[in-house]
Structures are given as C-alpha cells and as structure tokens.
Motif scaffolding. Structure first.
Motif, short mmCIF file in Angstrom:
data_model
loop_
_atom_site.label_atom_id
_atom_site.label_comp_id
_atom_site.label_asym_id
_atom_site.label_seq_id
_atom_site.Cartn_x
_atom_site.Cartn_y
_atom_site.Cartn_z
N LYS A 294 0.88 -1.18 0.00
CA LYS A 294 0.00 0.00 0.00
C LYS A 294 0.91 1.21 0.00
CE LYS A 294 -3.80 2.30 2.48
NZ LYS A 294 -4.60 2.50 1.26
N THR A 295 0.81 2.02 -1.03
CA THR A 295 1.75 3.12 -1.22
C THR A 295 0.99 4.45 -1.38
OG1 THR A 295 1.80 2.64 -3.60
CG2 THR A 295 3.50 1.63 -2.23
N PRO A 296 1.68 5.59 -1.24
CA PRO A 296 1.01 6.90 -1.24
C PRO A 296 0.35 7.24 -2.57
CG PRO A 296 3.19 7.06 -0.26
CD PRO A 296 3.11 5.71 -0.89
N LEU A 297 -0.64 8.11 -2.49
CA LEU A 297 -1.36 8.56 -3.68
C LEU A 297 -0.64 9.70 -4.38
CD1 LEU A 297 -5.05 8.58 -2.37
CD2 LEU A 297 -3.82 6.75 -3.55
N MET A 298 0.41 10.24 -3.76
CA MET A 298 1.14 11.34 -4.38
C MET A 298 2.61 11.24 -3.98
SD MET A 298 0.07 14.63 -2.02
CE MET A 298 -1.68 14.28 -2.08
N PRO A 338 7.01 3.36 -9.45
CA PRO A 338 8.15 3.94 -8.73
C PRO A 338 8.07 3.71 -7.22
CG PRO A 338 7.24 5.52 -10.30
CD PRO A 338 6.27 4.40 -10.19
N PHE A 339 6.87 3.67 -6.69
CA PHE A 339 6.69 3.45 -5.25
C PHE A 339 7.10 2.02 -4.88
CE2 PHE A 339 3.79 6.74 -6.59
CZ PHE A 339 3.86 7.70 -5.59
N GLN A 340 6.65 1.05 -5.67
CA GLN A 340 6.96 -0.34 -5.35
C GLN A 340 8.45 -0.65 -5.52
OE1 GLN A 340 4.08 -2.77 -7.51
NE2 GLN A 340 2.73 -2.75 -5.73
N TYR A 341 9.13 0.11 -6.37
CA TYR A 341 10.58 -0.09 -6.49
C TYR A 341 11.28 0.19 -5.17
CZ TYR A 341 9.60 0.16 -11.52
OH TYR A 341 9.10 -0.04 -12.78
N PHE A 342 10.78 1.18 -4.45
CA PHE A 342 11.42 1.50 -3.17
C PHE A 342 11.03 0.51 -2.07
CE2 PHE A 342 12.14 5.51 -5.34
CZ PHE A 342 13.44 5.79 -4.95
N VAL A 343 9.91 -0.16 -2.24
CA VAL A 343 9.61 -1.29 -1.35
C VAL A 343 10.66 -2.38 -1.57
CG1 VAL A 343 7.93 -3.08 -0.79
CG2 VAL A 343 7.14 -0.76 -1.31
N TYR A 344 10.97 -2.63 -2.82
CA TYR A 344 12.00 -3.62 -3.16
C TYR A 344 13.36 -3.22 -2.61
CZ TYR A 344 15.23 -6.36 -6.01
OH TYR A 344 16.24 -7.19 -6.43
N LYS A 345 13.70 -1.94 -2.74
CA LYS A 345 15.01 -1.46 -2.35
C LYS A 345 15.18 -1.33 -0.83
CE LYS A 345 16.47 2.24 -4.51
NZ LYS A 345 17.90 1.96 -4.76
N ASN A 346 14.11 -1.55 -0.09
CA ASN A 346 14.20 -1.37 1.36
C ASN A 346 15.19 -2.32 2.02
OD1 ASN A 346 13.09 -0.11 3.86
ND2 ASN A 346 12.44 -2.22 4.29
N SER A 347 15.42 -3.45 1.38
CA SER A 347 16.41 -4.40 1.90
C SER A 347 17.14 -5.06 0.74
CB SER A 347 15.73 -5.47 2.77
OG SER A 347 14.83 -6.24 2.00
N GLN A 348 18.31 -5.54 1.00
CA GLN A 348 19.10 -6.18 -0.05
C GLN A 348 18.48 -7.53 -0.41
OE1 GLN A 348 23.51 -5.79 -0.30
NE2 GLN A 348 23.48 -7.98 0.17
#
Length: 652
Positions: A294-298, A338-348
């Motif tokens: 669940k990621t931000p709307l903006m 782009p939001f889900q990419y940072f979910v992925y990048k949260n850990s190695q």
C-alpha cells in the motif's frame, strides 16, 4: 487494351475507357451500382480513365468495404453542402467515411437533435437536385487562393501541409466545392437512404491544443430497409451503453460540481467492484504468489524525474504546485511502479529471493483530455489491479507467460475471453526521443514478446508507437458497444528502469545484477471493467457479481416473519439478499424484480412456510418451482463459489 475482370474473364477495348464506362459496358445494372473501381489493387474513382492492360474490379456498396466508403464519403459531402447552405459562416474541416457511416467536422456552434433534423431536410433537397460531382485539380497556389476566397481556413492549412508533389484535387457539386482526394459517386442522387446520428465535439486534427470543432455523425445505405435495420441496431446498443444503463441501474452517476471523469459509484456499483477486488486480491495472493503493498497517492516531483515520467508523461499528470514558485512540487500518481521499487530497495535481495511479485489495488490519477471523458471507460481517477514483478533475467520469459495466463484466467472467469484482441505495442524508431534505452534493447525485448505470443498460439497485431516510454507491452483490448477500442489489460516488459532506480540483487557469485521488471494488470481498471461487463451482459450480470442476488417476495404481510427467516439464512451463507415487504401484488413485485435484473426471486406464502420451502423464479429458467430452502442455498452458493455463468433460457 485488355481488361482482366475479377472473375478472370477479359474485356478488350480499342480506346481508353473510364471505370464507369467499362462497368456500364459489362452491364447497365453494374454501371448503376458502381461506386468505385480497383485497378491493379489500387482503389480509384469511377472517373478514372484506363489506358492500358490491367486487372479491374468494379466496387459496389454490396460487394466491398471500399464501395461503401465511396458511397458514404459522397454522403458526407452532401452533409457539408447542406450545412453550408443553412450555416454560411460554418467552416469545413474534414469529412471522411468511417466504419458503418461517415462524419464531417465543422467550425460552428454545437448542435442539438432539432438542428440535425433541419440539416437532414436540407440534405434531401441536395440529393433531389441531383448535382453531378465534378472532379478537378489545381496547382498549389491556385488551390490555396480558391480556399481563401471561400473563407475555408482549415482547407488552406491542409493544402499547405501537403507534399510539394501532391496532386491537389477537388470535387464540385452545385454551389459546393471541397478539397478531396475521392473517390466519389457520380451524383448526389445515388444517396437513397441516410440518417444523421449525432453530433459531438472533436479537436481539430485530434489535438487537444487545437480548437474544438463540431462533428456530425451519419450513416447511409442504398436501401431504406438496410438503414432501418441499422437504426434499430443503434437504438439497441444505445440501450446497452453502460453510460445509460449503468445510470438507470443506479450503479454510478456523475455530478458537474464534482467534475468530468470523476464518477460516483453508487452502492450497487461499488458492491460489484468490491466483489471483483476481493476476488482478484485473494486470487493473486493465494494462488499466484503475490505480496501486497500500500503506497502513497502522491509524491514529490523528484520521484517522477527519477522514473522518467516527468519528462515523458508530465502532461498526463495532476501537478500540485509550481516549480518556479514552490520549494516542493507534488503530483498525484499516474502509476504505482516507482513506489513499489522503493519497497523492493528497502532491503538487499539475493537471487534466491526472486521473483518477487508485488500486487496493489491502486487508485491512480491521469489528466485525461476533457473531450475524451465517457462514463466509466475514460476517467481521471480510477482503481487498478496493478502489479510489478521483480525478476532475474533468466526468469523473465516464464514470469511473463504467467502474467498472460493470469490475465486469461480472469477474462475467462468473467466470460470476456472471446471479446478481446491482443496487441504487441512497440516503440517507434522514428521518434526515439519519446523513449529511454538503446534501439537494440527495444528490438530484443519486442522479439521476446513476439516469441511468447507465438508460442502461446495467440493471434496478435503489432502497433508501432504504442509502447510505454520504458518498454514494449502486450495490450489486451476490447470494443465498447459503439465499436471504440480500449485497452483493458496491459503486460509490459521493462529492462530499463531498474538502472534508473539503482535496483539490484546479489547473484550466486556475490555480484550486483540488475533485475528485469514486469508491469502488469490482471483485471485492469475496475471502473472500465465494470463498464465492459454492463455492456456485455446488458446489466444481467452473472450471479456471483450481482449486487443483489436474491429478492424475497412474501405474498402478503402475514408471511414477513418467514421472509425474514429466509433472509437470515441466506445472509448467513454470504448471499446478497433483500426482502420486498411492500403491500403490493405479487405480480407487481415479480415484474419489478425482473426490471431490477435480480437473478433469483423467492416467493413465500403459507405453503412455503409450512413446508420450509421457497418458490424459486430465476432469470435462467423462469418458474423453477418449490425447493427446500437449504437445497436452494446450497445450489446458489455453489453457483457463486464456482463463478458459474449460467445460460439464460427464458425470455425476460
């Protein structure tokens, strides 16, 4: 010269002959029916003079689409002539034939049905006057001068944009002359049966930055009976239009003070979408290995600059703030990647962690052009079954196939699999500035998708210039009742954005490696899918999707207690049920339930209460007789659980 006809027979002539003269020589009837010709595979005007050996096919309204197009193109010129007579200040733009009809764009005030009827009446006068259509050409400067004298600025612009060596041709009919390449009929009298269907706004050359013109749609046939059949068909599809039917069923509405493209889902409509959403989320998570985010709307503009959307998609976004004035500029999200990419990048991540399949029921915002708004199919805020798969390159093909299989499963469950076409949407190598990445990457990824579609034995067409700026995709499209095609489901191959977001995983050698990404939807946009379902089923949704699956109809108030008991049992089993407890006759209640498109009606009275039964009436079989309540509940629960699409065997 020797003319070889379509059937292989040959005609020999000593001197040049026009297409029409040859058609009339073959038979007087063919000469009367001829609309155009086809010379060595090229469609030509009836006036075209043939001077050498060739293959000739005489095109009529009944034997070819090209013949119909010439006939209807002439009808569009009759329309333009009538408009210019009634509205001398109107400026002519373009007026082509289209599938099943024609249109003409004018720079003039908008029109209502009364105006169209007045134009129709004038068109009949033009046809009765039997104007000959005279073909002529002019040099560029003379052509521009002619259109300037007639005060037709759109025609002047079209001429100025033609190549220097283009033949600039015109057709004249009575007091009306139009820039046109043809082909056309010989006279206006041939237009026997026509009807102006509607009018709407249309941007000049399809560009929202240009002026909004008034477009008049019409259709034309050689026989009145064929026209009447077409008009009856149009009336039927108008009644199936989700924009009409969905409002009548109180599934959604729109309000001017809220805004275009921002529909309000009514309780019944939201119930259908909620049912689909819960189904998709459970399906993806429990059976296809997705994990939910669940990621931000903006987000800040920085995110979209990093992804490339700011450079390639900014005009389609709602931007909050001004870069020149505000310290921080935000934008509503047009997509979730782009939001889900940072979910992925949260850990190695290790190569063993892949693939990771992220799913999200995403609310998105796109600044669609106001002229494109339509019901639920083209909106500015919508909800989508969005997902992004982060995969190793060696997993890409199989995971892409998996996304195709999931999409097909969803279409099959909804009963829509036979209504779609598949498109390989490619980049346009002539407009490389629209895309990121090198040409060889694009060609390689497009070939991978081509191979997958071929291996899966899926018929597809290839569309140049329809790819996303970061990769090619499969678009699964469907047509609405009016024949307009929209994309329902998209599956995109992305070998580029991981680099921009510095995404990597650690491979078996301990090295950092860029993953590939699949952007996909399983059911697409929920609002658009609801529109599609309304039109597909004419509001008679499969039982599992119905916002009201059962309506209980007590014969009188004396049986309300039993009706409430039946309702309680149904609700305990997850059935969407209501009770019609009004003091109305049972026949009236049944008719109203049918009009409300409720799949099952349970009539209850003294006998049913005494025996613990319900009298079942359904849209599928009509009167199904009395059943034990538990038997009915078991049957409908199975139908809902299996998402069965029952055939309607009685006329409702």
């Amino acid at each position: 010269m020797i003319i070889t006809l379509k059937d292989g027979s040959k005609k020999e002539y000593e001197s040049p002959m026009s297409v029409l003269e040859i058609a009339s020589d073959i038979s007087a009837g063919l000469g009367r029916m001829a609309c155009a010709g086809e010379v060595d595979g090229e469609v030509v005007d009836l006036r075209t003079v043939i001077e050498k050996d060739c293959e000739l096919n005489i095109l009529t309204f009944d034997n070819s689409e090209e013949g119909k197009a010439a006939f209807r193109h002439t009808a569009s010129h009759v329309l333009a002539q009538a408009v210019k007579r009634l509205y001398p200040d109107a400026k002519c733009a373009i007026g082509p034939s289209i599938e099943n009809g024609f249109y003409y764009d004018f720079d003039m005030p908008s029109l209502n049905r009364e105006d169209l009827d007045k134009i129709e009446k004038e068109m009949k006068k033009v046809i009765k006057e039997n104007h000959k259509l005279e073909y002529f050409t002019l040099p560029r400067e003379e052509a521009i001068k002619l259109m300037k004298e007639k005060d037709e600025p759109y025609k002047v612009e079209l001429i100025e944009d033609l190549p220097e060596d283009a033949i600039i041709s015109f057709y004249k009919q009575g007091d009306f002359t139009d820039l046109c390449a043809g082909p056309h009929l010989m006279s206006t009298k041939a237009i026997k049966a026509f009807k102006l269907i509607s009018s709407s706004g249309a941007y000049w050359r399809g560009n929202e930055k240009n002026k909004m013109l008034t477009r008049i749609y019409g259709t034309a046939y050689t026989k009145k009976a064929d026209l009447e059949e077409r008009l009856a068909y149009l009336e039927n599809i108008k009644n199936r239009d989700h924009n009409k039917l969905g409002r009548e069923m109180e599934l959604f509405t729109t309000v001017d003070v809220i805004g275009q493209g921002l529909p309000l889902l009514m309780p019944k409509g939201q119930k259908i979408i909620q049912t689909m959403q819960r189904w998709i989320e459970d399906l993806e998570d429990n059976e296809w290995g997705y994990v939910r985010t669940k990621t931000p709307l903006m987000a800040k503009s920085d995110l979209y600059k990093l992804s490339g959307h700011w450079d390639h998609y900014k005009d389609g976004m709602f931007v909050l703030g001004d870069e020149e004035k505000d310290k921080e500029v935000m934008a509503l999200r047009p997509m979730t990647c782009p939001f889900q990419y940072f979910v992925y990048k949260n850990s190695q991540k290790s190569y063993r962690d892949l693939p990771i399949r992220y799913g999200e029921t995403s609310t998105l915002f796109r600044n669609e052009d106001s002229g494109e708004m339509h019901g639920l199919t083209r909106v500015r805020q919508f909800t989508i079954s969005e997902g992004h798969l982060i995969v190793r390159p060696d997993q890409m093909v199989e995971e892409f196939k998996g996304c195709m299989a999931l999409a097909k499963h969803c279409l099959t469950t909804l009963g829509l699999e036979e209504d779609v076409t598949y498109h390989l949407s490619k980049w346009d190598p002539d407009n490389k500035e629209k895309y990121i990445g090198e040409p060889e990457v694009w060609e390689e990824t497009q070939q991978h998708i081509r191979n997958i579609l071929t291996e899966l034995d899926i018929d597809f067409v290839e569309d140049v210039g329809e790819a996303a700026f970061y990769g090619p995709k499969v678009d699964i499209n469907a047509k609405n009742v009016y024949g307009k095609e929209d994309t329902m489901i998209t599956i995109q191959w992305d070998a580029l954005l991981a680099e921009q977001f510095d995404m990597y995983y650690i491979d078996q050698n301990g090295d950092k490696v860029r993953p590939y990404i699949i952007h996909r939807t399983s059911i697409g946009c929920y609002e658009r899918t609801l529109a599609w379902l309304i039109e597909k089923y004419e509001g008679l949704f499969p039982t599992w999707l119905c916002p009201e699956q059962v309506r209980i109809l007590p014969i009188s108030e004396k049986y309300m207690d039993y009706a409430k008991k039946v309702e309680k049992e149904c609700k305990a089993n997850g059935i969407q049920v209501t009770v019609d407890g009004r003091s109305e006759k049972i026949g009236y209640k049944i008719r109203e339930a049918r009009l409300n498109k409720v799949p099952y009606m349970l009539v209850v009275g003294a006998k049913e209460e005494e025996e613990g039964k319900v009298s079942v009436r359904s849209r599928y079989l009509g009167d199904e007789g009395a059943k034990d309540l538990q038997v009915f509940i078991d049957d409908i629960c199975k139908e809902i659980r299996t998402k069965e699409i029952r055939k309607i065997e009685v006329e409702n």
